[in-house]
Scaffold this motif. Structure first.
Motif, PDB file in Angstrom:
ATOM      1  N   TYR A 108      -0.916   1.060   2.590  1.00 38.60           N
ATOM      2  CA  TYR A 108      -0.312  -0.199   3.042  1.00 38.60           C
ATOM      3  C   TYR A 108       0.030  -0.190   4.537  1.00 38.60           C
ATOM      4  O   TYR A 108       0.581  -1.164   5.053  1.00 38.60           O
ATOM      5  CB  TYR A 108       0.970  -0.496   2.263  1.00 38.60           C
ATOM      6  CG  TYR A 108       0.806  -0.778   0.778  1.00 38.60           C
ATOM      7  CD1 TYR A 108      -0.426  -1.087   0.220  1.00 38.60           C
ATOM      8  CD2 TYR A 108       1.907  -0.748  -0.075  1.00 38.60           C
ATOM      9  CE1 TYR A 108      -0.559  -1.338  -1.131  1.00 38.60           C
ATOM     10  CE2 TYR A 108       1.777  -1.007  -1.431  1.00 38.60           C
ATOM     11  CZ  TYR A 108       0.547  -1.298  -1.962  1.00 38.60           C
ATOM     12  OH  TYR A 108       0.427  -1.557  -3.304  1.00 38.60           O
ATOM     13  N   VAL A 144       6.997   4.576   3.673  1.00 36.60           N
ATOM     14  CA  VAL A 144       8.393   4.124   3.629  1.00 36.60           C
ATOM     15  C   VAL A 144       9.321   5.298   3.324  1.00 36.60           C
ATOM     16  O   VAL A 144       8.865   6.411   3.031  1.00 36.60           O
ATOM     17  CB  VAL A 144       8.585   2.946   2.639  1.00 36.60           C
ATOM     18  CG1 VAL A 144       7.959   1.684   3.188  1.00 36.60           C
ATOM     19  CG2 VAL A 144       8.028   3.280   1.272  1.00 36.60           C
ATOM     20  N   CYS A 166      12.478  -0.055   0.906  1.00 38.87           N
ATOM     21  CA  CYS A 166      11.649  -0.570  -0.191  1.00 38.87           C
ATOM     22  C   CYS A 166      12.559  -1.394  -1.096  1.00 38.87           C
ATOM     23  O   CYS A 166      13.612  -0.904  -1.526  1.00 38.87           O
ATOM     24  CB  CYS A 166      11.054   0.611  -0.963  1.00 38.87           C
ATOM     25  SG  CYS A 166      10.320   0.180  -2.547  1.00 38.87           S
ATOM     26  N   SER A 167      12.155  -2.631  -1.385  1.00 39.72           N
ATOM     27  CA  SER A 167      13.009  -3.503  -2.208  1.00 39.72           C
ATOM     28  C   SER A 167      13.198  -2.938  -3.613  1.00 39.72           C
ATOM     29  O   SER A 167      14.236  -3.104  -4.233  1.00 39.72           O
ATOM     30  CB  SER A 167      12.426  -4.913  -2.282  1.00 39.72           C
ATOM     31  OG  SER A 167      11.248  -4.916  -3.058  1.00 39.72           O
ATOM     32  N   ASN A 193       9.254   5.174  -6.402  1.00 41.19           N
ATOM     33  CA  ASN A 193       9.841   4.210  -5.460  1.00 41.19           C
ATOM     34  C   ASN A 193      11.342   4.094  -5.714  1.00 41.19           C
ATOM     35  O   ASN A 193      11.837   3.096  -6.242  1.00 41.19           O
ATOM     36  CB  ASN A 193       9.206   2.819  -5.630  1.00 41.19           C
ATOM     37  CG  ASN A 193       7.719   2.817  -5.411  1.00 41.19           C
ATOM     38  OD1 ASN A 193       7.026   3.775  -5.759  1.00 41.19           O
ATOM     39  ND2 ASN A 193       7.210   1.740  -4.845  1.00 41.19           N
ATOM     40  N   CYS A 212       9.440  -5.415  -6.962  1.00 41.65           N
ATOM     41  CA  CYS A 212       8.969  -5.306  -5.580  1.00 41.65           C
ATOM     42  C   CYS A 212       8.771  -6.696  -4.990  1.00 41.65           C
ATOM     43  O   CYS A 212       8.112  -7.530  -5.615  1.00 41.65           O
ATOM     44  CB  CYS A 212       7.644  -4.530  -5.575  1.00 41.65           C
ATOM     45  SG  CYS A 212       6.619  -4.871  -4.142  1.00 41.65           S
ATOM     46  N   VAL A 253       6.872  -7.734  -2.669  1.00 33.17           N
ATOM     47  CA  VAL A 253       5.482  -8.071  -2.347  1.00 33.17           C
ATOM     48  C   VAL A 253       4.714  -8.472  -3.616  1.00 33.17           C
ATOM     49  O   VAL A 253       4.008  -9.483  -3.640  1.00 33.17           O
ATOM     50  CB  VAL A 253       4.774  -6.870  -1.667  1.00 33.17           C
ATOM     51  CG1 VAL A 253       3.314  -7.192  -1.373  1.00 33.17           C
ATOM     52  CG2 VAL A 253       5.497  -6.470  -0.399  1.00 33.17           C
ATOM     53  N   GLU A 287       2.534  -3.411 -10.379  1.00 32.22           N
ATOM     54  CA  GLU A 287       3.854  -3.927  -9.995  1.00 32.22           C
ATOM     55  C   GLU A 287       3.865  -5.463 -10.026  1.00 32.22           C
ATOM     56  O   GLU A 287       4.913  -6.086  -9.873  1.00 32.22           O
ATOM     57  CB  GLU A 287       4.235  -3.453  -8.583  1.00 32.22           C
ATOM     58  CG  GLU A 287       4.628  -1.995  -8.506  1.00 32.22           C
ATOM     59  CD  GLU A 287       4.879  -1.527  -7.076  1.00 32.22           C
ATOM     60  OE1 GLU A 287       5.232  -2.349  -6.222  1.00 32.22           O
ATOM     61  OE2 GLU A 287       4.697  -0.325  -6.815  1.00 32.22           O
ATOM     62  N   CYS A 340       3.877  -5.951   3.248  1.00 30.28           N
ATOM     63  CA  CYS A 340       5.190  -5.421   2.871  1.00 30.28           C
ATOM     64  C   CYS A 340       6.022  -5.347   4.146  1.00 30.28           C
ATOM     65  O   CYS A 340       5.632  -4.682   5.115  1.00 30.28           O
ATOM     66  CB  CYS A 340       5.045  -4.038   2.252  1.00 30.28           C
ATOM     67  SG  CYS A 340       6.635  -3.209   2.065  1.00 30.28           S
ATOM     68  N   TYR A 344       8.552  -3.782   4.867  1.00 31.51           N
ATOM     69  CA  TYR A 344       9.049  -2.422   5.156  1.00 31.51           C
ATOM     70  C   TYR A 344       7.913  -1.535   5.680  1.00 31.51           C
ATOM     71  O   TYR A 344       8.039  -0.875   6.701  1.00 31.51           O
ATOM     72  CB  TYR A 344       9.665  -1.799   3.898  1.00 31.51           C
ATOM     73  CG  TYR A 344      10.710  -2.678   3.258  1.00 31.51           C
ATOM     74  CD1 TYR A 344      11.999  -2.750   3.794  1.00 31.51           C
ATOM     75  CD2 TYR A 344      10.423  -3.454   2.136  1.00 31.51           C
ATOM     76  CE1 TYR A 344      12.965  -3.569   3.226  1.00 31.51           C
ATOM     77  CE2 TYR A 344      11.382  -4.268   1.558  1.00 31.51           C
ATOM     78  CZ  TYR A 344      12.640  -4.324   2.093  1.00 31.51           C
ATOM     79  OH  TYR A 344      13.585  -5.126   1.532  1.00 31.51           O
ATOM     80  N   MET A 345       6.798  -1.544   4.949  1.00 31.05           N
ATOM     81  CA  MET A 345       5.649  -0.724   5.365  1.00 31.05           C
ATOM     82  C   MET A 345       5.223  -1.083   6.787  1.00 31.05           C
ATOM     83  O   MET A 345       4.846  -0.222   7.583  1.00 31.05           O
ATOM     84  CB  MET A 345       4.464  -0.963   4.424  1.00 31.05           C
ATOM     85  CG  MET A 345       4.604  -0.315   3.078  1.00 31.05           C
ATOM     86  SD  MET A 345       4.120   1.413   3.194  1.00 31.05           S
ATOM     87  CE  MET A 345       4.346   1.937   1.492  1.00 31.05           C
TER      88      MET A 345
HETATM   89 FE1  SF4 Z   1       8.449  -1.116  -1.909  1.00 31.40          FE
HETATM   90 FE2  SF4 Z   1       6.883  -2.374  -0.138  1.00 31.40          FE
HETATM   91 FE3  SF4 Z   1       5.794  -0.778  -2.030  1.00 31.40          FE
HETATM   92 FE4  SF4 Z   1       6.926  -3.129  -2.665  1.00 31.40          FE
HETATM   93  S1  SF4 Z   1       5.103  -2.805  -1.402  1.00 31.40           S
HETATM   94  S2  SF4 Z   1       7.168  -1.209  -3.750  1.00 31.40           S
HETATM   95  S3  SF4 Z   1       8.660  -3.243  -1.234  1.00 31.40           S
HETATM   96  S4  SF4 Z   1       7.152  -0.167  -0.361  1.00 31.40           S
END
Ligand code: SF4
Ligand code: 13P
Length: 336
Positions: free
Chosen positions: A49, A84, A109-110, A137, A195, A197, A223, A288, A290-291
């Motif tokens: 990601y 992350v 990460c949410s 996660n 998540c 995203v 997810e 994402c 965060y990523m």
């Molecule tokens: Fe966490 Fe981002 Fe992965 Fe979703 S995409 S699980 S928010 S790191």
């Protein structure tokens, strides 16, 4: 992730007087990063990601399981984790004597945030005869409360490796948990996390897109919510999705996961078309937040100044290592 950690790193960076914008625009960051890798015996591990530039400069790109396995086996002195916080923290848990760097400490990460360890402890105490399987996660605090860690690549195998009568709590992702209940036939107790995203994809827009691309395969990460998974042609981890897109003869794929993976799909199958699945808002991207905090500039800076570094309480590190080792051991047994 502790705020103290972020604050300390920020202050240290400020003391050293550098920010993102301080980098000389004429600097070739790719060759500078290569130089730093050699000089410092550093390895860059990147998740699918991450932005394309980071993937291109990484020594190893993988899904969460492959990255944890690589972190467990590397002989580099410094692990630079382009991913992350929970990923870099896992690398530190496995490598207490190595320096582990994360280009941006705020890359959280949410899903991990949706399961605070103290609240989960109260939840878990209601099910004293249940074994806790926790998705990677999550924070180290959550890992310390777990029996076995899993990723989307090995969760099904890990659950199936347990006796049928074993009662299980699965946390923190309710969507992955519901998918695994269907796949394994186990009646697991689920924590209510998700998540940001993978929850935004629009079934209506995907259905319309499929009408315009009738031969496209819809491929989705587990997810995603159940209505998306129900119509998917293939469901798998990021490495599973990549492998499917390479091996399947279809030439068009609608990709229901974070858009960073499309970089590798396109590199491996240049003649195929990859369409990001449309989210349920006006934004055209599935990034994402965060990523994507990590940038090539921050990667360079963290290698140059060896900050921000993942620092952990030793007791917590030891407590959170046991369920990760159990995951690695089961994965080895099953050839994953
Ligand atoms: Fe966490 Fe981002 Fe992965 Fe979703 S995409 S699980 S928010 S790191
Ligand atoms: P995998 O890399 O295990 O497919 O997980 C995706 C993800 O959400 C990582 O944060």
């Amino acid at each position: 992730m502790t705020d103290i950690n972020i604050e300390t790193a920020k202050q240290n960076l400020e003391k050293k007087g550098f920010l993102d914008l301080d980098i000389d625009v004429n600097l070739d960051l790719f060759s500078e990063i290569e130089r730093l890798k050699k000089e410092k015996n550093a390895i860059i591990l990147a998740h699918y990601y991450q932005e394309p530039d980071i993937q291109d400069v990484a020594d190893f790109i993988g899904d969460s399981l492959a990255l944890a396995q690589k972190a467990a086996s590397t002989d580099a002195d410094i692990i630079v984790f382009a991913g992350v916080h929970f990923m870099a923290e896992t690398a530190k848990i496995l490598n207490p004597d190595k320096k582990v760097l994360l280009p941006d400490l705020k890359a959280g990460c949410s899903l991990a945030d949706s399961a605070p360890a103290d609240a989960f402890k109260k939840f878990k105490d209601q099910y004293p005869d249940h074994l806790v399987i926790t998705y990677i996660n999550c924070s180290a605090g959550m890992k310390a409360l777990s029996d076995i860690i899993c990723t989307s690549s090995n969760a099904e195998t890990i659950i199936n490796s347990l006796p049928k009568e074993q009662k299980i709590i699965f946390a923190p992702d309710k969507n992955l948990g519901a998918y695994l209940i269907k796949k394994t036939g186990r009646d697991m107790v689920l924590w209510n996390g998700s998540c940001v995203v993978h929850e935004i994809f629009s079934l209506e827009k995907i259905t319309k897109l499929k009408m315009h691309h009738p031969n496209a395969k819809l491929i989705a990460h587990p997810e995603c919510e159940d209505p998306i998974l129900k119509v998917a042609d293939y469901i798998g981890s990021t490495s599973g999705l990549l492998k499917y897109s390479l091996e399947n003869p279809a030439t068009e794929f609608i990709v229901a996961t974070e858009s960073g993976i499309i970089h590798q799909m396109q590199l491996k199958s240049p003649s195929k078309t990859f369409i990001p699945a449309p989210p349920d808002n006006m934004c055209a991207c599935n990034d994402c937040p965060y990523m994507k905090l990590n940038t090539l500039e921050k990667l360079y800076l963290c290698m140059e100044y060896e900050e921000p570094e993942i620092v952990m309480d030793e007791q917590l590190r030891i407590a959170s290592k046991r369920p990760i080792e159990r995951m690695l051991e089961i994965s080895r047994q099953y050839g994953l």
